[in-house]
Design a protein around this motif. Sequence first.
Motif, PDB file in Angstrom:
ATOM      1  N   ARG A  86      78.339  49.251  71.764  1.00 46.79           N
ATOM      2  CA  ARG A  86      78.137  49.051  70.335  1.00 46.79           C
ATOM      3  C   ARG A  86      76.742  49.504  69.893  1.00 46.79           C
ATOM      4  O   ARG A  86      76.579  50.085  68.814  1.00 46.79           O
ATOM      5  CB  ARG A  86      78.377  47.586  69.978  1.00 46.79           C
ATOM      6  CG  ARG A  86      79.853  47.196  69.926  1.00 46.79           C
ATOM      7  CD  ARG A  86      80.059  45.683  69.950  1.00 46.79           C
ATOM      8  NE  ARG A  86      79.336  45.015  68.877  1.00 46.79           N
ATOM      9  CZ  ARG A  86      79.783  44.869  67.626  1.00 46.79           C
ATOM     10  NH1 ARG A  86      80.973  45.374  67.296  1.00 46.79           N
ATOM     11  NH2 ARG A  86      79.075  44.228  66.716  1.00 46.79           N
ATOM     12  N   VAL A  96      80.908  50.812  64.206  1.00 42.30           N
ATOM     13  CA  VAL A  96      80.601  49.826  65.249  1.00 42.30           C
ATOM     14  C   VAL A  96      81.670  48.743  65.219  1.00 42.30           C
ATOM     15  O   VAL A  96      81.678  47.876  64.349  1.00 42.30           O
ATOM     16  CB  VAL A  96      79.203  49.205  65.046  1.00 42.30           C
ATOM     17  CG1 VAL A  96      78.903  48.222  66.165  1.00 42.30           C
ATOM     18  CG2 VAL A  96      78.143  50.294  64.987  1.00 42.30           C
ATOM     19  N   HIS A  97      82.601  48.829  66.171  1.00 44.78           N
ATOM     20  CA  HIS A  97      83.615  47.775  66.260  1.00 44.78           C
ATOM     21  C   HIS A  97      83.711  47.311  67.712  1.00 44.78           C
ATOM     22  O   HIS A  97      82.743  46.798  68.253  1.00 44.78           O
ATOM     23  CB  HIS A  97      84.950  48.227  65.656  1.00 44.78           C
ATOM     24  CG  HIS A  97      85.442  49.564  66.121  1.00 44.78           C
ATOM     25  ND1 HIS A  97      86.194  49.731  67.259  1.00 44.78           N
ATOM     26  CD2 HIS A  97      85.282  50.810  65.597  1.00 44.78           C
ATOM     27  CE1 HIS A  97      86.501  51.000  67.419  1.00 44.78           C
ATOM     28  NE2 HIS A  97      85.957  51.689  66.436  1.00 44.78           N
ATOM     29  N   ASP A  99      85.038  44.667  68.772  1.00 43.84           N
ATOM     30  CA  ASP A  99      84.694  43.244  68.706  1.00 43.84           C
ATOM     31  C   ASP A  99      85.967  42.403  68.561  1.00 43.84           C
ATOM     32  O   ASP A  99      85.990  41.420  67.831  1.00 43.84           O
ATOM     33  CB  ASP A  99      83.737  42.977  67.541  1.00 43.84           C
ATOM     34  CG  ASP A  99      84.255  43.535  66.216  1.00 43.84           C
ATOM     35  OD1 ASP A  99      85.361  44.130  66.198  1.00 43.84           O
ATOM     36  OD2 ASP A  99      83.564  43.359  65.186  1.00 43.84           O
ATOM     37  N   ASN A 151      79.079  40.024  72.842  1.00 44.13           N
ATOM     38  CA  ASN A 151      79.917  41.115  73.347  1.00 44.13           C
ATOM     39  C   ASN A 151      79.786  41.319  74.851  1.00 44.13           C
ATOM     40  O   ASN A 151      80.100  42.396  75.368  1.00 44.13           O
ATOM     41  CB  ASN A 151      79.645  42.432  72.607  1.00 44.13           C
ATOM     42  CG  ASN A 151      80.127  42.382  71.166  1.00 44.13           C
ATOM     43  OD1 ASN A 151      79.326  42.300  70.240  1.00 44.13           O
ATOM     44  ND2 ASN A 151      81.434  42.396  70.985  1.00 44.13           N
ATOM     45  N   ASN A 262      83.510  46.335  59.660  1.00 41.67           N
ATOM     46  CA  ASN A 262      82.587  46.589  60.744  1.00 41.67           C
ATOM     47  C   ASN A 262      81.561  45.472  60.848  1.00 41.67           C
ATOM     48  O   ASN A 262      80.772  45.471  61.743  1.00 41.67           O
ATOM     49  CB  ASN A 262      81.888  47.942  60.556  1.00 41.67           C
ATOM     50  CG  ASN A 262      82.838  49.109  60.780  1.00 41.67           C
ATOM     51  OD1 ASN A 262      83.813  48.986  61.510  1.00 41.67           O
ATOM     52  ND2 ASN A 262      82.552  50.225  60.131  1.00 41.67           N
TER      53      ASN A 262
END
Length: 262
Positions: A86, A96-97, A99, A151, A262
């Motif tokens: 990320r 940016v994912h 997640d 994450n 996002n």
Amino acid sequence: MEFNDVIHGHRSIRQYEDREVSQDVLDEILNAGIRASSSGNMQSYSIVVTRDKELRKKLYTPHMDQSMVLDAPVLLTFCADFNRMRRWLELNDAPVHFDNFMSFMIGAIDATLASQNCALAAENAGLGICYMGSTLANCDQIGELLNLPPNVVPVVGYSLGYPAESPAVRDRLPQQGLVHYEQYEDYTDERILDIYAERNEKGWQRYMDVPQLKEMTERLGLQNLAQIYTIAKYTKESHLGYSQTVLDYLDKQNFMRNDESN
């Protein structure tokens, strides 16, 4: 060692020599892990090497008081990790994912593949390992002790060192009980009993041969190996509790997003 000897000679090692693992040997093991297959070649995992005795003392309780946490010179913890990916996406002006739960599963599979490559390389070098299910079961406590950022989630881990014991190789279910050709063929009752026949005998005998395990079995009034698994070792209540721990930690570590932002 011959490759087949490494594969078929695997056993869990819980007692270790008081002997350090050199950095050169450790690097060979870690490099073997890095060569593992990876989804999209993203390598969405990290490996935490723990040698420090004081930190291993802190990890002892969340690892369910397993002696090898203290006795082995090294602990390896393999984490699903989209933190690094990320950050790289952000630096390259990309969305940016990663997640969500699917991303966690990709990272968990990557971490597990790397862990088994490392395990094979370690055993090939004459070392022993013992996988610890406590890594995932108590991922929240272990993650805190290892200073894991969002994450990143510990998935699998094991002790690593030179064996001070040579336990017998444990039985495995027969190939015909595990492998399906073309499509899944569900089991008849007779086939189930045949598949587990050797396991019932050898698994039960293992408990009877260890005084503490025999005492526990008799105290609980257990009559067979299936009851040992479900009444003594892996109860429904414990699995439900650990399931909630993992789900809560995945949410805390930013792996449970279910919207499109996002």
